[in-house]
Design a protein around this motif. Structure first.
Motif, PDB file in Angstrom:
ATOM      1  N   VAL A   1       0.837  -1.202   0.000  1.00  0.00           N
ATOM      2  CA  VAL A   1       0.000   0.000   0.000  1.00  0.00           C
ATOM      3  C   VAL A   1       0.872   1.251   0.000  1.00  0.00           C
ATOM      4  O   VAL A   1       0.630   2.201  -0.760  1.00  0.00           O
ATOM      5  N   ALA A   2       1.897   1.264   0.853  1.00  0.00           N
ATOM      6  CA  ALA A   2       2.794   2.425   0.929  1.00  0.00           C
ATOM      7  C   ALA A   2       3.535   2.625  -0.389  1.00  0.00           C
ATOM      8  O   ALA A   2       3.659   3.756  -0.886  1.00  0.00           O
ATOM      9  N   GLU A   3       4.041   1.530  -0.964  1.00  0.00           N
ATOM     10  CA  GLU A   3       4.785   1.618  -2.218  1.00  0.00           C
ATOM     11  C   GLU A   3       3.852   2.027  -3.358  1.00  0.00           C
ATOM     12  O   GLU A   3       4.234   2.821  -4.227  1.00  0.00           O
ATOM     13  N   TYR A   4       2.652   1.502  -3.342  1.00  0.00           N
ATOM     14  CA  TYR A   4       1.660   1.824  -4.376  1.00  0.00           C
ATOM     15  C   TYR A   4       1.358   3.324  -4.373  1.00  0.00           C
ATOM     16  O   TYR A   4       1.309   3.970  -5.419  1.00  0.00           O
ATOM     17  N   LYS A   5       1.173   3.868  -3.178  1.00  0.00           N
ATOM     18  CA  LYS A   5       0.874   5.297  -3.043  1.00  0.00           C
ATOM     19  C   LYS A   5       2.033   6.143  -3.560  1.00  0.00           C
ATOM     20  O   LYS A   5       1.832   7.138  -4.273  1.00  0.00           O
TER      21      LYS A   5
ATOM     22  N   LEU B   1       4.401   5.280  -5.762  1.00  0.00           N
ATOM     23  CA  LEU B   1       4.592   5.136  -7.203  1.00  0.00           C
ATOM     24  C   LEU B   1       3.520   5.869  -7.991  1.00  0.00           C
ATOM     25  O   LEU B   1       3.813   6.517  -9.003  1.00  0.00           O
ATOM     26  N   THR B   2       2.267   5.754  -7.554  1.00  0.00           N
ATOM     27  CA  THR B   2       1.182   6.432  -8.272  1.00  0.00           C
ATOM     28  C   THR B   2       1.337   7.949  -8.192  1.00  0.00           C
ATOM     29  O   THR B   2       0.940   8.662  -9.112  1.00  0.00           O
ATOM     30  N   LYS B   3       1.893   8.442  -7.099  1.00  0.00           N
ATOM     31  CA  LYS B   3       2.141   9.881  -6.982  1.00  0.00           C
ATOM     32  C   LYS B   3       3.118  10.368  -8.036  1.00  0.00           C
ATOM     33  O   LYS B   3       3.031  11.503  -8.516  1.00  0.00           O
ATOM     34  N   SER B   4       4.070   9.505  -8.384  1.00  0.00           N
ATOM     35  CA  SER B   4       5.076   9.879  -9.379  1.00  0.00           C
ATOM     36  C   SER B   4       4.633   9.521 -10.798  1.00  0.00           C
ATOM     37  O   SER B   4       5.434   9.567 -11.729  1.00  0.00           O
TER      38      SER B   4
END
Length: 349
Positions: free
Chosen positions: A275-279, A281-284
């Motif tokens: 979840v943390a990594e997904y957030k 990556l999607t921000k970038s």
């Protein structure tokens, strides 16, 4: 010389003004303490509600991402499963199709189990007994056991549970539950609208009780003004109320600490990390699930090459010597492992 008179013991002043002044001071102190405890109580209830919302949002996000991954990767995974099943079927043909020599059989099994251990194919759904004597202990390959250890290593996670609720807290939860249930039980009212209202409140009460949520029960009690009525000019009432709120605050502090620990544990799991990594990556502007699907698609090509390699051996298009070298992907894996080993060695200097 005059005799000294005997001293008389001090007695409480009979002056009512003095007595009332002393009592007033005690009551004033109790009021201040009660106000402080009630403010602390309100603050704890808000903090717990905030942490519970954070935890629920995290769990919901884990479920949402998991569902999206499953939906988008389902077709690719189906292809992988089909090729994987074909590889196992070809090995079944090899083992059962003709008589194999002891050493040849052992060599073929080693390739088969190596494919499983490396994760290129799934663990074998069945084991094949050798026609000849069993191999020496040093040469035996227990694929399921090795694969299990590999998976346990790859997906290791801390299974830490939050501290259990103690008996005093359970007792307190039950007391408040019974008190609220006695007031809001639907059978307590005859009007249909009141009964519907009581039914909805009882649903909240039961849910909070079943989950051991003391804060929620107290919030319901406060919301419906079910708190104990006290005389703020009565020292006994104030003392009792202070003791009660103080005990509640101790339980609420523990529940708040438990919630914070549960959030930390959830974040430290593989799912929480995703979840943390997904957030991030999607921000970038990156589509992490799309990249994962693309990687899986590239893996299909690798597995397809393994399938063709095994088929060629079955169809006698290669010798056992060439077969023992393994598919081309083995060499890539070995090269990566060697590079990782070198990097590890250099990092120590």
């Amino acid at each position: 010389m005059a005799r000294k008179s005997k001293s008389t013991p001090l007695r409480p002043s009979a002056d009512p003004a003095v007595a009332s002044s002393s009592d007033g001071l005690a009551i004033s102190d109790l009021r201040i303490r009660l106000e402080f405890l009630e403010r602390d109580n309100e603050k704890l209830l808000k903090q717990i509600e905030k942490k519970r919302t954070e935890l629920n949002n995290l769990l919901d996000r884990i479920q949402e991402i998991g569902l999206e991954v499953a939906q988008r990767s389902a077709p690719i995974l189906q292809q992988l499963l089909e090729i994987d099943a074909k590889i196992h079927a070809v090995f079944t043909e090899i083992f059962t199709g003709k008589k194999l020599g002891k050493q040849t059989r052992k060599n073929i099994e080693k390739i088969y189990y190596t494919l499983q251990i490396s994760g290129l194919i799934s663990p074998s759904p069945s084991r094949y007994e050798m026609d000849d004597e069993p191999a020496d202990d040093d040469d035996e390959w227990d694929a399921e056991e090795v694969f299990g250890r590999q998976q346990a290593h790859n997906y290791d996670r801390a299974e830490l549970d939050p501290p259990p609720i103690d008996r005093d807290e359970l007792k307190k939860i039950r007391q408040i539950y019974l008190r609220l249930a006695d007031v809001f039980h639907p059978d307590k009212v005859s009007d249909d609208k009141d009964r519907d209202y009581h039914t909805e409140v009882m649903k909240e009460i039961n849910q909070a009780y079943q989950s051991g949520d003391l804060a929620k029960l107290l919030a319901i009690e406060k919301q419906h003004q079910m708190g104990e009525l006290i005389d703020r000019d009565n020292e006994d009432d104030l003392t009792r109320r202070c003791a009660r709120i103080e005990q509640e605050n101790e339980f609420l502090n523990q529940q708040h600490a438990n919630l914070k620990q549960e959030i930390r544990i959830t974040k430290s799991t593989p799912e929480g990390s995703i979840v943390a990594e997904y957030k991030k990556l999607t921000k970038s502007g990156v589509d992490p699930i799309g990249e994962m699907v693309a990687q899986t698609e590239s893996q299909i090509q690798t597995i397809a090459e393994v399938y063709q390699f095994v088929v060629d051996f079955r169809d006698k298009k290669m010798t056992i010597k060439d077969f023992m070298k393994g598919p081309a992907v083995f060499q890539q894996i070995q090269q990566v492992s060697a590079e990782e080993l070198l990097m590890e060695l250099f990092s120590k200097f």
